[in-house]
Design a protein around this motif. Structure first.
Motif, PDB file in Angstrom:
ATOM      1  N   ASN A 217       0.812  -1.228   0.000  1.00  0.00           N
ATOM      2  CA  ASN A 217       0.000   0.000   0.000  1.00  0.00           C
ATOM      3  C   ASN A 217       0.844   1.277   0.000  1.00  0.00           C
ATOM      4  O   ASN A 217       0.374   2.349   0.381  1.00  0.00           O
ATOM      5  CB  ASN A 217      -1.003   0.020   1.158  1.00  0.00           C
ATOM      6  N   ILE A 218       2.076   1.181  -0.459  1.00  0.00           N
ATOM      7  CA  ILE A 218       2.934   2.359  -0.629  1.00  0.00           C
ATOM      8  C   ILE A 218       2.409   3.149  -1.831  1.00  0.00           C
ATOM      9  O   ILE A 218       2.024   2.561  -2.847  1.00  0.00           O
ATOM     10  CB  ILE A 218       4.403   1.941  -0.855  1.00  0.00           C
ATOM     11  N   THR A 219       2.403   4.476  -1.732  1.00  0.00           N
ATOM     12  CA  THR A 219       1.905   5.307  -2.827  1.00  0.00           C
ATOM     13  C   THR A 219       2.978   6.174  -3.487  1.00  0.00           C
ATOM     14  O   THR A 219       2.895   6.456  -4.669  1.00  0.00           O
ATOM     15  CB  THR A 219       0.786   6.246  -2.325  1.00  0.00           C
ATOM     16  N   ASN A 220       3.959   6.618  -2.707  1.00  0.00           N
ATOM     17  CA  ASN A 220       4.955   7.559  -3.223  1.00  0.00           C
ATOM     18  C   ASN A 220       6.358   6.978  -3.129  1.00  0.00           C
ATOM     19  O   ASN A 220       6.759   6.500  -2.071  1.00  0.00           O
ATOM     20  CB  ASN A 220       4.945   8.855  -2.402  1.00  0.00           C
ATOM     21  N   LEU A 221       7.088   7.071  -4.243  1.00  0.00           N
ATOM     22  CA  LEU A 221       8.483   6.639  -4.283  1.00  0.00           C
ATOM     23  C   LEU A 221       9.358   7.879  -4.461  1.00  0.00           C
ATOM     24  O   LEU A 221       9.056   8.734  -5.288  1.00  0.00           O
ATOM     25  CB  LEU A 221       8.724   5.692  -5.462  1.00  0.00           C
ATOM     26  N   TYR A 222      10.451   7.936  -3.708  1.00  0.00           N
ATOM     27  CA  TYR A 222      11.370   9.060  -3.809  1.00  0.00           C
ATOM     28  C   TYR A 222      12.786   8.552  -4.043  1.00  0.00           C
ATOM     29  O   TYR A 222      13.181   7.518  -3.510  1.00  0.00           O
ATOM     30  CB  TYR A 222      11.328   9.920  -2.533  1.00  0.00           C
ATOM     31  N   ALA A 223      13.528   9.298  -4.841  1.00  0.00           N
ATOM     32  CA  ALA A 223      14.937   8.995  -5.084  1.00  0.00           C
ATOM     33  C   ALA A 223      15.750  10.241  -4.772  1.00  0.00           C
ATOM     34  O   ALA A 223      15.455  11.323  -5.289  1.00  0.00           O
ATOM     35  CB  ALA A 223      15.152   8.566  -6.531  1.00  0.00           C
ATOM     36  N   CYS A 224      16.729  10.093  -3.913  1.00  0.00           N
ATOM     37  CA  CYS A 224      17.655  11.163  -3.549  1.00  0.00           C
ATOM     38  C   CYS A 224      18.930  10.923  -4.367  1.00  0.00           C
ATOM     39  O   CYS A 224      19.569   9.887  -4.217  1.00  0.00           O
ATOM     40  CB  CYS A 224      17.935  11.093  -2.050  1.00  0.00           C
ATOM     41  N   ILE A 225      19.278  11.879  -5.220  1.00  0.00           N
ATOM     42  CA  ILE A 225      20.312  11.634  -6.218  1.00  0.00           C
ATOM     43  C   ILE A 225      21.364  12.742  -6.188  1.00  0.00           C
ATOM     44  O   ILE A 225      21.040  13.927  -6.282  1.00  0.00           O
ATOM     45  CB  ILE A 225      19.681  11.574  -7.630  1.00  0.00           C
ATOM     46  N   GLY A 226      22.636  12.347  -6.077  1.00  0.00           N
ATOM     47  CA  GLY A 226      23.729  13.298  -6.224  1.00  0.00           C
ATOM     48  C   GLY A 226      23.693  13.867  -7.635  1.00  0.00           C
ATOM     49  O   GLY A 226      23.470  13.141  -8.602  1.00  0.00           O
TER      50      GLY A 226
END
Length: 185
Positions: free
Chosen positions: A110-119
């Motif tokens: 039930n996860i809705t949002n994916l985030y990527a932290c990128i250099g």
């Protein structure tokens, strides 16, 4: 073959990751973690989230996992994504398959949002290119923010960007987030 991580994979995963620590600004980590530190990271992540490895001819060539985005209850439906591929196994489609598998399992949680932290470099150099942003755009992520010169590695300042992908509906009565180990059974 894509499969769930095992604790005895730790040395192979650390071999992959250590290249990025020592030779790139893809991670802002300076020192390669010890085997014990890395094992603890895996144990902590897999208490709640999926963590997959990509194996080819009996050798691990990459891994991907989701982890806590922010440690507050209201953020439970959001995760931070991470992927590392063996330096000699990039650009072959294996990473995309890893992320697709990860997304499928996160939807079940039930996860809705994916985030990527990128250099992100202002000017590409031998330590950091803009390839990761292009990769994430190709997978449906969109650029949501940039922090200027917030990472310092190899005597250079680097930016960091956040990218986002929505994979679920944002309903008024959100279903609770499930633990991966429980849905995996």
């Amino acid at each position: 073959m894509i499969r769930t991580v095992r604790l005895d994979d730790v040395e192979e995963l650390l071999r992959i990751y250590s290249y990025y620590v020592e030779n790139t600004a893809i991670t802002f980590e300076y020192d390669v973690p010890t085997v014990d530190e890395f094992r603890k990271r895996i144990e902590t992540i897999t208490e709640k989230y999926p963590y997959f490895v990509y194996e080819e001819n009996g050798k691990i060539i990459g891994y991907a996992y989701a982890n806590t985005f922010k440690d507050r209850a209201a953020y439970d439906w959001a995760v931070e994504m991470t992927i590392y591929m063996d330096k000699d196994s990039r650009h072959k489609g294996s990473g995309k398959k890893l992320y697709e598998t990860l997304e499928k399992e996160l939807k079940k949680q039930n996860i809705t949002n994916l985030y990527a932290c990128i250099g992100y470099p202002e000017v590409e150099d031998e330590y950091l290119t803009k390839n990761s942003v292009g990769y994430h755009e190709h997978l449906g992520y969109r650029f949501v923010g940039e922090f200027k010169k917030c990472g310092y590695k190899f005597n250079r300042w680097y930016n960091m960007v956040w990218m986002e992908k929505i994979i679920g509906e944002h309903k008024e009565n959100a279903k609770p987030v499930l633990i991966f180990k429980e849905i995996e059974k």
